[in-house]
Design a protein around this motif. Structure first.
Motif, PDB file in Angstrom:
ATOM      1  N   UNK A  40      10.291   2.986   6.007  1.00  0.00           N
ATOM      2  CA  UNK A  40      10.731   4.333   5.927  1.00  0.00           C
ATOM      3  C   UNK A  40      11.531   4.561   6.935  1.00  0.00           C
ATOM      4  N   UNK A  41      12.875   4.648   6.925  1.00  0.00           N
ATOM      5  CA  UNK A  41      14.144   5.196   7.513  1.00  0.00           C
ATOM      6  C   UNK A  41      14.975   5.749   6.645  1.00  0.00           C
ATOM      7  N   UNK A  42      15.839   6.653   7.285  1.00  0.00           N
ATOM      8  CA  UNK A  42      16.738   7.236   6.469  1.00  0.00           C
ATOM      9  C   UNK A  42      18.080   6.517   6.919  1.00  0.00           C
ATOM     10  N   UNK A  43      18.912   6.417   5.662  1.00  0.00           N
ATOM     11  CA  UNK A  43      20.027   5.775   5.685  1.00  0.00           C
ATOM     12  C   UNK A  43      21.172   6.310   5.204  1.00  0.00           C
ATOM     13  N   UNK A  44      22.460   5.933   5.587  1.00  0.00           N
ATOM     14  CA  UNK A  44      23.744   6.657   4.691  1.00  0.00           C
ATOM     15  C   UNK A  44      24.178   5.521   3.946  1.00  0.00           C
ATOM     16  N   UNK A  83       6.482  -0.391   9.709  1.00  0.00           N
ATOM     17  CA  UNK A  83       4.934   0.099   9.952  1.00  0.00           C
ATOM     18  C   UNK A  83       4.465   1.323   9.348  1.00  0.00           C
ATOM     19  N   UNK A  84       5.492   2.369   9.295  1.00  0.00           N
ATOM     20  CA  UNK A  84       4.967   3.613   8.291  1.00  0.00           C
ATOM     21  C   UNK A  84       4.806   3.397   6.986  1.00  0.00           C
ATOM     22  N   UNK A  85       5.544   2.364   6.254  1.00  0.00           N
ATOM     23  CA  UNK A  85       5.266   2.189   4.981  1.00  0.00           C
ATOM     24  C   UNK A  85       4.082   1.203   4.633  1.00  0.00           C
ATOM     25  N   UNK A  86       3.933   0.233   5.584  1.00  0.00           N
ATOM     26  CA  UNK A  86       2.915  -0.552   5.347  1.00  0.00           C
ATOM     27  C   UNK A  86       1.356   0.326   5.803  1.00  0.00           C
ATOM     28  N   UNK A  87       1.346   1.270   6.456  1.00  0.00           N
ATOM     29  CA  UNK A  87       0.437   2.074   6.399  1.00  0.00           C
ATOM     30  C   UNK A  87      -0.089   2.623   5.371  1.00  0.00           C
ATOM     31  N   UNK A  88       0.619   3.199   4.548  1.00  0.00           N
ATOM     32  CA  UNK A  88       0.568   3.611   3.190  1.00  0.00           C
ATOM     33  C   UNK A  88       0.297   2.473   2.063  1.00  0.00           C
ATOM     34  N   UNK A  89       1.008   1.279   2.097  1.00  0.00           N
ATOM     35  CA  UNK A  89       0.466   0.523   1.119  1.00  0.00           C
ATOM     36  C   UNK A  89      -0.827  -0.020   1.288  1.00  0.00           C
ATOM     37  N   UNK A 124       9.291   8.067  -1.226  1.00  0.00           N
ATOM     38  CA  UNK A 124       8.055   9.128  -1.474  1.00  0.00           C
ATOM     39  C   UNK A 124       7.235   9.106  -2.765  1.00  0.00           C
ATOM     40  N   UNK A 125       8.028   9.522  -3.799  1.00  0.00           N
ATOM     41  CA  UNK A 125       7.589   9.552  -5.051  1.00  0.00           C
ATOM     42  C   UNK A 125       6.827   8.261  -5.607  1.00  0.00           C
ATOM     43  N   UNK A 126       7.469   6.934  -5.126  1.00  0.00           N
ATOM     44  CA  UNK A 126       6.979   5.607  -5.626  1.00  0.00           C
ATOM     45  C   UNK A 126       5.864   5.259  -4.898  1.00  0.00           C
ATOM     46  N   UNK A 127       5.471   5.559  -3.608  1.00  0.00           N
ATOM     47  CA  UNK A 127       4.299   5.404  -2.736  1.00  0.00           C
ATOM     48  C   UNK A 127       3.206   6.136  -3.392  1.00  0.00           C
ATOM     49  N   UNK A 128       3.583   7.537  -3.425  1.00  0.00           N
ATOM     50  CA  UNK A 128       2.618   8.426  -4.138  1.00  0.00           C
ATOM     51  C   UNK A 128       2.186   7.836  -5.588  1.00  0.00           C
ATOM     52  N   UNK A 129       3.060   7.522  -6.521  1.00  0.00           N
ATOM     53  CA  UNK A 129       2.860   6.956  -7.669  1.00  0.00           C
ATOM     54  C   UNK A 129       1.940   5.760  -7.723  1.00  0.00           C
ATOM     55  N   UNK A 130       2.142   4.725  -6.677  1.00  0.00           N
ATOM     56  CA  UNK A 130       1.046   3.339  -6.549  1.00  0.00           C
ATOM     57  C   UNK A 130      -0.174   3.981  -6.220  1.00  0.00           C
ATOM     58  N   UNK A 131      -0.237   4.964  -5.259  1.00  0.00           N
ATOM     59  CA  UNK A 131      -1.477   5.376  -4.791  1.00  0.00           C
ATOM     60  C   UNK A 131      -2.423   5.860  -5.782  1.00  0.00           C
ATOM     61  N   UNK A 132      -1.769   6.646  -6.828  1.00  0.00           N
ATOM     62  CA  UNK A 132      -2.338   7.442  -7.758  1.00  0.00           C
ATOM     63  C   UNK A 132      -2.780   6.797  -8.884  1.00  0.00           C
TER      64      UNK A 132
END
Length: 730
Positions: free
Chosen positions: A559-563, A613-619, A579-587
């Motif tokens: 989870x980091x914003x890139x150019x 760290x932020x992404x792994x918290x979700x997964x 965000x859409x993908x992590x939500x999709x996996x959770x549901x």
């Protein structure tokens, strides 16, 4: 200007105000030398004669300031392409040429009666013979000096350039995340020629059509309204596309028409001023020299001229590769050029500065010089590697010689020495289209023979080792390279559509294997995750599971914003996709395994650690087993092209170990252990030993299909190793 699309151009027109001009180039990779545009004509007499069937020849006033303005534009472009310190915004030369083209062509079409075929014949005689000369010469030089893979690319570019649609070919390439990594084409500068000729077609049909059915003030009003409408719509598209797709904004005709329209507005305004000053309803013969309407008007025009010159020079020296371009930034050079075209005849000082001998000499040569310089620079660097700016300047200066010969032996004889009959001009144009096409087919056939096959030949993957330091299973031998050099660049995984476009923010349903199985493996990440599709499919098929692919090019799973350099802006779609993908996996139903992979070069090491760290918290909340594939080595150069250039000698394409890897917070930072992620690092297999270099070929297998993605053949070779390393015995 977006980093993925460096601009520049050069363009030259006839010295007569009723003469037309043509632009030429821009590059899409800001880290390579960009390409620019150049004008179309060579020397012009003190006054130029124009004629049309059934009319006596007339003379029109010569505008030396326009010739000098073309000189400023072409010198800016050449300096930018040669990486000369200072004119970091020299790419705006292409915009200057587009404005001049709109000014001159509008003056020609509104100044006197002209048939559509006559107009087309004039354009063909002026533009196409010199372009054909450079195309054929580039084909010959490319066949002799470039490797077969670059020669294959050049043959395709030749077809697009000869067909006057090179700009759309480069739109497609630069919006392709993978193709955008390739070196610039020797013909990339022909994008602006395509835009110019597409403008000529539109403008000729539009203005000549209005002239046929309308007359007098109604015609003038209709032309003015049409110009404003086209310009307004095009500017809106330019602003939008600059924010959403830099290559589309830079190379497309729709986003550039407003620049021609700005020149057209200057022509219409100049004609109105001249008519008002002369006390007549209009100016004949295409004369666009503004006669001052009074002292107040004189000072206003002089002020406008100085403001225009300042705007142009500020753009050339104040812009750089980071300027979002074209977009709103293009307004400064475009409006500045239009102001100079309108005001320079009223100010002897500004007009005199533009009409100095060196600038006029460069302006006369600009079209041919523009056409020649870019192939010289790009082929030299493809052959000898990156060159210093001083060498590039010397090469650019040297390209003036073939440019001068083209001007004297091709441009001027065919333009001034041939019959003015439209059929003669159209015949010249047709020949100038067909001859480069023949050269392209000849070059393409030669490269196919040199590569020993075509990209359509499928590659058979040899048996891979399950573990240990060797890549292949014991007793497995590969005769020759696999995949072949002709195939290597196209050795993609299946389901390329699963890697969604850059501007998309959600993945489609993308399942492989047993799609009806309740059990599935999820492959998650960017294009460096997508390169493992074939290996993941092997894992799933052996267990009668499904493989779900959720990948987005250039988008870190951390989870980091890139150019994004291709888009030329912050990659907002990536944040939304993640965000859409992590939500999709959770549901959805819990996967049997989530395999994470990706490029390990986004942001700093600290930013990657925080992002993971932020992404792994979700997964971790999924409760499914998590696995991580360490990133593969990064060669940093086009491996198939390197191998082709070295006749397949793999030792010529080694790359440094110290730049092949970056510290990985998942493998080295303790994150995997904290979150219970199973890891598999294939780096020691693909870059064995401890020496300073990593190989491009191992045991006969070509490892990389470009500058950083592995071949699909290698992914299939490594499938047994992934099976054991991630899932253990079936």
């Amino acid at each position: 200007m977006p980093t993925a699309v460096p601009p520049s151009s050069s363009n030259s027109a006839a010295a007569s105000p009723s003469a037309e001009l043509l632009p030429g180039v821009v590059r899409v990779d800001r880290q390579a030398v960009a390409a620019g545009t150049a004008g179309t004509t060579g020397t012009a007499p003190r006054s130029a004669e124009v004629e049309s069937p059934g009319e006596p020849r007339r003379r029109t006033a010569f505008r030396p300031d326009i010739e000098g303005l073309r000189g400023i534009a072409v010198l800016s472009v050449l300096a930018f392409h040669a990486a000369v310190p200072g004119p970091t915004g020299g790419y705006v030369g292409v915009d200057i040429f587009f404005v001049i083209s709109g000014f001159l062509i509008t003056g020609l079409l509104t100044g006197r009666p002209l048939g559509l075929w006559d107009f087309a014949a004039r354009r063909a005689r002026r533009i196409l013979p010199a372009a054909a000369t450079v195309l054929v010469a580039t084909a010959a030089a490319g066949g002799a000096l470039l490797d077969p893979l670059r020669g294959t690319d050049l043959a395709r570019d030749l077809i697009a350039a000869a067909g006057q649609f090179a700009n759309w070919r480069f739109v497609g390439q630069q919006t392709d995340y993978l193709a955008a990594e390739r070196d610039p084409s020797p013909l990339q500068h022909f994008w602006s020629l395509g835009v110019e000729n597409q403008f000529y077609l539109l403008w000729g049909v539009l203005l000549l059509g209005l002239a046929r059915y309308l007359h007098g003030r109604r015609r003038t009003l209709a032309i003015t309204l049409a110009t404003l409408a086209v310009g307004g719509i095009s500017l809106a598209l330019c602003l939008r596309w600059t924010a959403t797709s830099a290559p589309l904004a830079y190379f497309s005709t729709g986003s550039r028409l407003w620049e021609f329209a700005a020149g057209a507005c200057a022509a219409l305004a100049g004609s109105a001023l001249a008519a008002r000053a002369a006390g007549s309803a209009g100016v004949t013969g295409g004369e666009l020299v503004a006669r001052t309407p009074g002292s107040a008007g004189t000072w206003a025009l002089r002020l406008l001229g100085w403001a225009g010159l300042a705007a142009v020079l500020w753009s050339v020296f104040g812009y750089d590769r980071t300027t979002p371009f074209p977009g709103a930034a293009a307004l400064l050079p475009v409006l500045g050029t239009a102001a100079l075209l309108l005001a320079a005849p009223s100010d002897r000082l500004v007009g005199g500065l533009l009409a100095t001998r060196p600038l006029r000499a460069a302006g006369r040569l600009s079209y041919a010089w523009y056409l020649w310089h870019w192939p010289v620079l790009t082929i030299a660097q493809a052959r000898y590697g990156q060159l210093s700016w001083t060498v590039l300047v010397a090469l650019t200066a040297a390209s003036a010689l073939p440019a001068w010969l083209t001007l004297r032996l091709v441009e001027q004889p065919l333009r001034y020495g041939s019959s003015p009959a439209p059929r003669r001009g159209l015949a010249v144009g047709a020949s100038a289209l067909v001859i480069p096409l023949i050269a392209a087919l000849t070059l393409g056939g030669g490269t196919v023979r040199a590569l020993g096959g075509t990209a359509d030949t499928p590659a058979a993957a040899p048996a891979g080792a399950v573990d240990g330091p060797a890549l292949l299973a014991p007793g497995t031998r590969v005769l020759g390279l696999t995949p072949s050099l002709a195939r290597a660049r196209q050795d993609f995984p299946p389901g390329k559509g699963c890697e969604i476009p850059l501007n998309a923010d959600s993945s489609p349903r993308c399942l492989f294997g047993d799609e009806n199985s309740p059990d599935r493996i999820v492959l998650l990440g960017d294009s460096h995750a997508g390169q493992w599709i074939s290996a993941g499919l092997k894992l799933a098929e052996q267990r009668h599971w499904a493989l779900e692919v959720l990948v987005k090019p250039g988008c870190p799973l951390a989870t980091l914003t890139v150019r994004n350099d291709v888009l030329g802006r912050t990659y907002d779609e990536c944040d939304r996709w993640r965000e859409n993908t992590l939500t999709r996996l959770t549901s959805g139903p819990k996967p049997r395994l989530v395999i994470m992979a990706g490029l390990n070069r986004y942001g700093s090491q600290e930013e990657r650690t925080v992002g993971w760290t932020r992404t792994l918290d979700r997964l971790a909340a999924l409760g499914a087993p998590l696995a991580y594939l360490g990133d593969t080595p990064m060669p940093g150069k086009d491996i198939p092209t390197c191998l082709a250039a070295s006749d397949g000698r793999s030792d010529a394409c080694f790359f440094p170990r110290d730049t092949a890897f970056e510290p990985d917070p998942m493998l080295d930072g303790g994150l995997a252990a904290r979150y219970g992620v199973h890891t598999l690092d294939l780096g020691p297999v693909l870059c064995p030993g401890s020496g300073p270099s990593c190989p491009a070929v191992l045991e006969g297998v070509v490892l990389y299909r470009d500058t950083g993605h592995i071949t699909d053949t290698l992914a299939r070779v490594l499938a047994p190793r992934l099976d054991k390393g991630l899932l253990g015995p079936s």
